[in-house]
Each structure stands twice: as C-alpha cells, then as structure tokens.
Design a protein around this motif. Sequence first.
Motif, short mmCIF file in Angstrom:
data_model
loop_
_atom_site.label_atom_id
_atom_site.label_comp_id
_atom_site.label_asym_id
_atom_site.label_seq_id
_atom_site.Cartn_x
_atom_site.Cartn_y
_atom_site.Cartn_z
N LEU A 48 -25.87 90.02 -35.73
CA LEU A 48 -24.58 90.13 -35.52
C LEU A 48 -24.04 91.40 -35.05
O LEU A 48 -22.86 91.67 -34.54
CB LEU A 48 -23.67 89.40 -36.45
CG LEU A 48 -23.54 87.75 -36.47
CD1 LEU A 48 -22.93 87.71 -38.19
CD2 LEU A 48 -22.67 87.43 -35.76
N LEU A 50 -23.41 93.90 -36.77
CA LEU A 50 -22.60 94.57 -38.08
C LEU A 50 -23.22 95.62 -38.68
O LEU A 50 -22.38 96.52 -39.14
CB LEU A 50 -22.31 93.39 -39.10
CG LEU A 50 -21.91 91.98 -38.81
CD1 LEU A 50 -21.64 90.93 -39.82
CD2 LEU A 50 -20.46 92.11 -38.23
N ARG A 72 -22.10 87.82 -29.16
CA ARG A 72 -21.24 87.29 -30.08
C ARG A 72 -20.43 86.15 -29.61
O ARG A 72 -19.91 85.40 -30.39
CB ARG A 72 -20.57 88.41 -30.83
CG ARG A 72 -21.33 89.18 -31.90
CD ARG A 72 -20.41 89.90 -32.76
NE ARG A 72 -19.42 90.92 -32.25
CZ ARG A 72 -19.81 91.90 -31.89
NH1 ARG A 72 -21.04 92.59 -32.18
NH2 ARG A 72 -19.21 92.99 -31.33
N PHE A 84 -11.87 85.59 -48.37
CA PHE A 84 -10.47 86.50 -47.81
C PHE A 84 -9.46 85.96 -47.19
O PHE A 84 -9.71 84.58 -47.00
CB PHE A 84 -11.32 87.64 -46.80
CG PHE A 84 -12.20 87.02 -45.82
CD1 PHE A 84 -13.47 86.96 -46.45
CD2 PHE A 84 -11.96 86.67 -44.98
CE1 PHE A 84 -14.50 86.51 -45.61
CE2 PHE A 84 -12.95 86.00 -43.90
CZ PHE A 84 -14.25 86.07 -44.45
N ARG A 101 -11.12 84.80 -29.55
CA ARG A 101 -12.11 84.09 -28.52
C ARG A 101 -11.46 83.90 -27.18
O ARG A 101 -12.26 83.20 -26.47
CB ARG A 101 -13.04 83.19 -29.42
CG ARG A 101 -14.07 83.59 -30.26
CD ARG A 101 -14.81 82.67 -30.93
NE ARG A 101 -15.69 82.86 -32.10
CZ ARG A 101 -16.67 83.42 -31.90
NH1 ARG A 101 -17.16 83.45 -30.71
NH2 ARG A 101 -17.45 83.70 -32.78
N GLN B 95 -10.52 95.52 -46.14
CA GLN B 95 -11.15 94.62 -45.28
C GLN B 95 -12.58 94.83 -45.49
O GLN B 95 -13.47 93.61 -45.56
CB GLN B 95 -10.82 94.59 -43.79
CG GLN B 95 -9.49 94.35 -43.72
CD GLN B 95 -9.35 94.36 -41.97
OE1 GLN B 95 -9.73 93.17 -41.56
NE2 GLN B 95 -8.68 95.24 -41.47
N GLY B 99 -14.96 91.43 -47.36
CA GLY B 99 -15.85 90.63 -46.32
C GLY B 99 -15.20 90.16 -45.19
O GLY B 99 -15.69 89.51 -44.21
N ALA B 100 -13.63 90.37 -45.39
CA ALA B 100 -12.90 89.92 -43.83
C ALA B 100 -13.38 90.92 -42.52
O ALA B 100 -13.24 90.37 -41.39
CB ALA B 100 -11.32 90.23 -44.31
N ARG B 102 -16.24 91.87 -41.84
CA ARG B 102 -17.59 91.30 -41.17
C ARG B 102 -17.35 89.98 -40.69
O ARG B 102 -17.77 89.78 -39.41
CB ARG B 102 -18.68 90.98 -42.58
CG ARG B 102 -19.58 92.30 -42.82
CD ARG B 102 -20.56 91.56 -43.69
NE ARG B 102 -20.28 90.92 -45.12
CZ ARG B 102 -20.14 91.71 -46.18
NH1 ARG B 102 -20.33 93.13 -46.21
NH2 ARG B 102 -19.61 91.27 -47.26
N PHE B 103 -16.45 89.11 -41.20
CA PHE B 103 -15.77 88.03 -40.51
C PHE B 103 -15.26 88.18 -39.06
O PHE B 103 -15.58 87.78 -38.04
CB PHE B 103 -15.16 87.22 -41.37
CG PHE B 103 -14.48 85.86 -40.77
CD1 PHE B 103 -15.43 84.56 -40.74
CD2 PHE B 103 -13.14 85.85 -40.20
CE1 PHE B 103 -14.76 83.58 -39.90
CE2 PHE B 103 -12.69 84.65 -39.43
CZ PHE B 103 -13.56 83.62 -39.37
N LEU B 104 -14.18 89.32 -39.13
CA LEU B 104 -13.67 89.62 -37.91
C LEU B 104 -14.68 90.41 -36.98
O LEU B 104 -14.61 89.83 -35.69
CB LEU B 104 -12.72 90.82 -38.37
CG LEU B 104 -11.98 91.32 -37.36
CD1 LEU B 104 -11.28 90.49 -36.42
CD2 LEU B 104 -10.79 92.50 -37.74
N MET B 105 -15.67 90.87 -37.30
CA MET B 105 -16.59 91.65 -36.44
C MET B 105 -17.68 90.66 -35.90
O MET B 105 -18.42 91.21 -35.18
CB MET B 105 -17.02 92.78 -36.81
CG MET B 105 -15.74 93.84 -36.99
SD MET B 105 -16.28 95.60 -37.36
CE MET B 105 -17.52 95.88 -36.12
N SER B 106 -17.67 89.62 -36.44
CA SER B 106 -18.66 88.44 -35.96
C SER B 106 -18.00 87.93 -34.74
O SER B 106 -18.76 86.90 -34.26
CB SER B 106 -19.02 87.26 -37.13
OG SER B 106 -17.82 86.69 -37.20
N HIS B 107 -16.99 88.28 -34.19
CA HIS B 107 -16.25 87.45 -33.21
C HIS B 107 -16.46 88.57 -32.10
O HIS B 107 -17.03 89.80 -32.11
CB HIS B 107 -14.60 87.56 -33.17
CG HIS B 107 -14.26 86.56 -34.17
ND1 HIS B 107 -14.18 86.58 -35.86
CD2 HIS B 107 -13.82 85.33 -34.03
CE1 HIS B 107 -13.84 85.47 -36.20
NE2 HIS B 107 -13.61 84.76 -35.30
#
Lengths: 284, 288
Positions: A48, A50, A72, A84, A101, B95, B99-100, B102-107
């Motif tokens: 991803l 990250l 992505r 969260f 998106r 964030q 974990g927020a 990581r979720f955000l940047m998975s977009h």
Amino acid sequence: MITIERLTKRYGRATVVSDFSVDIADGESIALWGPNGAGKTTVVRCILGLVRYEGTIIIGGLDARTHGKAVRRAMGYVPQELSFYDEMTVFDLLDYSAALRDIPTERVSEVADVVKVGEHLHKKVRELSGGLKQRLGIAAALLPDPPILLLDEPTSNLDAKSRDAAIELLQGLRDEGRTLVVTSHHVEEMAMLVDRVVAMERGEITTICDPSDVAEVLGLRAWLHLVLTNGSAPRALDVLSASGFTAKLNGRGVLVEVSAQDKGEAVAALQRAGVSIKDLEVWR
Amino acid sequence: MTATHIEATSERIETTLVGVVAAKEIRDARRSKWFWMWTAAFAALAAVMASVALPGSQVAGYGSFGKTAASLVALAQIIIPLMGLTLGAYSIAGQRENGALRFLMSHPISRSEVFLGTYVGLAVALAGTVFGGFGIAGLITVAQGGGANATSFVRIAVLSWLLAISMLGFGMLISTFARRANTALGVAIFLWLGLAFLGDLGVMGTSVATNIPTWGLLASAVMNPVEAFRLASLTAFSGSLDVLGPAGRYAVDALGDSLGWWLFTIAAAWAVIPVTIALARFSRGSDV
C-alpha cells in the motif's frame, strides 16, 4: 499481476521482512500465513506504500513506490479492525471513502447492500459489532470495485458465526475474479479461501504451498477436545496413552494433541475401546 | 476483473482531495467537545474583556476599540498558541496512533494531500474560533458606544488568526515526529510554555545581562512568533513599541510608518515557516 521482488523492511536495527519475493497472478488469491510478528501485515503495508521499504513492488505494470496513487486506485484495503472514526455514521464513513476515490454517493447504498450493512447506515461506527465493523471495512474497500483486495486478518476479531459469514462473503469476491491477498493465522480458513499459502516466520518465507497441504508441510499440531459420557474420561486417557497420544483431562472431556493427519486415529482408538464420544472440537 | 495493466495517472497534488480531507476535519472539529470548549472559553473571555475594557478607555488614552483590542491581545497571546499547538500536535499523531491514518492513506491520496487537507481544515476551524471571539467582543464594544479604530481591531483579529495557524504549523511539525499522541501533546505544552512565557523573559534577561544592541533586541524579540504577534498587534492600535523600551523607539525611528507592515509580514512569515517544514517532513515518506 503483483510482483514483489526482494522486499525488505527494517525498523531501526530490526528486520521485520527479509528478501521477500512472490508473484501473484490476476485473479489468484493468496494467504500470508504465520504467527504474530512474522511480517505479514508489514508486507501488506509495503504494497500500500504506507511504509518505506527496500526491493521492488510492481502492480499492474507500475512501480508502487513511484505510482502510489495509481496503484491504490486499483486496490481495496480492509484493516484488521475499524477502531477509528467511531463518531462517524456508517454512511458518513463510506461517503468519505467514496469522496476520496471520486466515486458518486449513490454507490454507497449499493455496496452497503451487497455486504449487508445497508440497514445500519445511520448507526455510529462505535455502535457496530465486530462482525459488522468487518463488513463495513469490506464495504469501504469495495466502493471502487477494485480488481485487488488486501485483507489484514479479516476474521481475527470475529466470533464463529460472523467468521463463517465473512469467509462466505470473501469467497464470493474471490469467485468474481478479484485478486485477494489475505493475512491470517487460521489455517482452516485459508483452505476455503485461497489458492496458495505463503508461510512466513520472522520476516522470511518458509514455504509456499497449496492450502490443503499447509498443516502437513508445516508440521502443525492441534488439540482435539473430546466431550465424553460421564465417568469415561480416565479410561479414555489410558486408551489414548496406550495408542501413543499425549492427552489430559479437561472438564468432562479430554484434550488430545494431534497432528494434521491423525485426528481421526485418536477418535478411532477410543471407539475401538468402546469409549463413546458425545462431541468433539479442534483447537489450534 | 484484472489488474494486468494499471493506467499511470498524475501523482500531483489534487485540490479536490485536499478539500475532501479539509471538509472532514472541519466536520470533526464541529463535533469535538474540546473544540467547542476552546471556542466557548475564548468567546467568553473576549466578551468579558470587551465589557470591562471600554469604561477605562479614556484613562488609557486609546479610543474605544483600542482598549478592547489591547485586552484581547493579552488574552490571545496566551490562549491561541495553546489552542493551535494542541490541535496541531494531536492531528497527525492521533490518527497515526488509532490507525485512521493508515486507512486514509490506503486510498489514492498522497501524503502531501493528507497533510494539506488536515492543515486547511484545522486552519478554517481555528478561524471560526478566533473571528467568533473577536466578533463577540466587537459587538459588545459597539453596543457600549465604542466604534473608533475598527480597522486596527480587524487587523488584530487577522494577526490572531495568523498566530493560531503558526502555532497549528508548529503543532503539526511536532506531530510528524511523534509516534504517540500523548507524546506530541506533551511536547506541544512545553513549547507553549517556552513561547508564551519563557521566551519573553529570556529576551529581557539577555538584554539586561549583555550589551545587546537595540536592533539585536528587536530581532531576538521577533524570533519568537508569539512576541512577533504581540509587537505587530501593539503597533496596529498604538503605533508605538514602547513596551520594548529603547529597542522599540529604535524600531519606530528606523522604520517609521512601515513598522506596522514589517511586523505584520514577520507574523505572516511565522504562519508559513513551521507548516512548510512539517509538510516537507511528512511528504518525505516516514512510515505510518
């Protein structure tokens, strides 16, 4: 196609993924299996973008390092737990993900219905059960209808019923031809879901095998919990010991250590000796 | 449904995505009890300042808004840095911790877009607090018969917002370094103490203990963004820098009428510098 070559990830002096290489074909589903700390989640985070990493990750012909946004767009990610955005409603969270998106809001209800969270759209995320949160994570990942899904321990926080439902949902997504990369430490789930298992330990690939062979190849052991009729536990212990099994008392039943291949042999030994079994369960 | 070939797209910053993240930050701020607590505290104190400041305006020699503004500057230089620093410090680190991020940047969103969206959203939310507080104080002042020096009053409100976003930038810079939100908040509070209290004392102590030239004293004062804000604000409604003693008189003599604009520019620069460094650091790609 996802091609990972010589992927290495270090946190300070600790190497958490080392020289990891694998090719994943279109429509193939693979499991990254291993104990906690094996490095499976880190591999997903590298895919991803990250975290920084050494090595190369090519997805659909693009280098994930330099084309992060583009790759992505083709991927949906389901985190281990949606812990969260607790104060957002289910609808708001999905709508936010859709906006990121550039997907129209109408798609939110569509996807929510597919993964059966449609009736919970106006609930706050913190009000959802573990199973519903998992479905919400899957719904967010499915918004762009991506060809690739990355799922991090998708069933780890679920009870048996929710786990079965989640597996069924994931099987459906796999059958639609999506590429699935799933991290898990539940061998039995992978047999139902994936084409290949990449077993990892301490950041390295130990073996790549068919899911039905994983228990045998890795020499996995399990405990068979046998519930017996009243008073027959001592006799069962004697029979199992005589047959070469390690067994111990557990409530009204016994626990027997078995390998992946001889679960039936323990049961058969007891039946031959006339010990009746009321129920049984496999513990890993 | 295959990923045999993914089309390469632009990796440049998209303002739409910045806007999506900013809008969420504004929504979150509106829902946050902490944010409302800050806003209510600032508005209430501003209202009290406006109520008690006006009767003494003739004694102080400032016209109506001027006395209120002087009181608000004293209030703003304490409360606004704490507000901006803590909001900024919690933003990225909070964030990251839950974990927020990581979720955000998975977009399909870049680090720069995430950072800028967060910054813009919080800066807009802070504008609501600052201008809300000044607005209430202004209405009370007008209701009590004051009305002169309104331009200076507005200028000080703008300076206060610049101070707020400067502190937000410092807070977000701390946030890019910290792995845990509590660590970031702790560092932010230490920085607040340093900037709001100790920095001023340090300049005064240094000037007493050494033979620092007058221009050096002025320069060292504006090295502290809170002090730069205070001097710019004082200049806005009084036109002098008597609080700095000889250094203030030197500044007025040397820069004349342009002193106010020089100080405003320095305060504006402080609004840009920390956030630029924080953006560069976050965009470089540290792990999330």
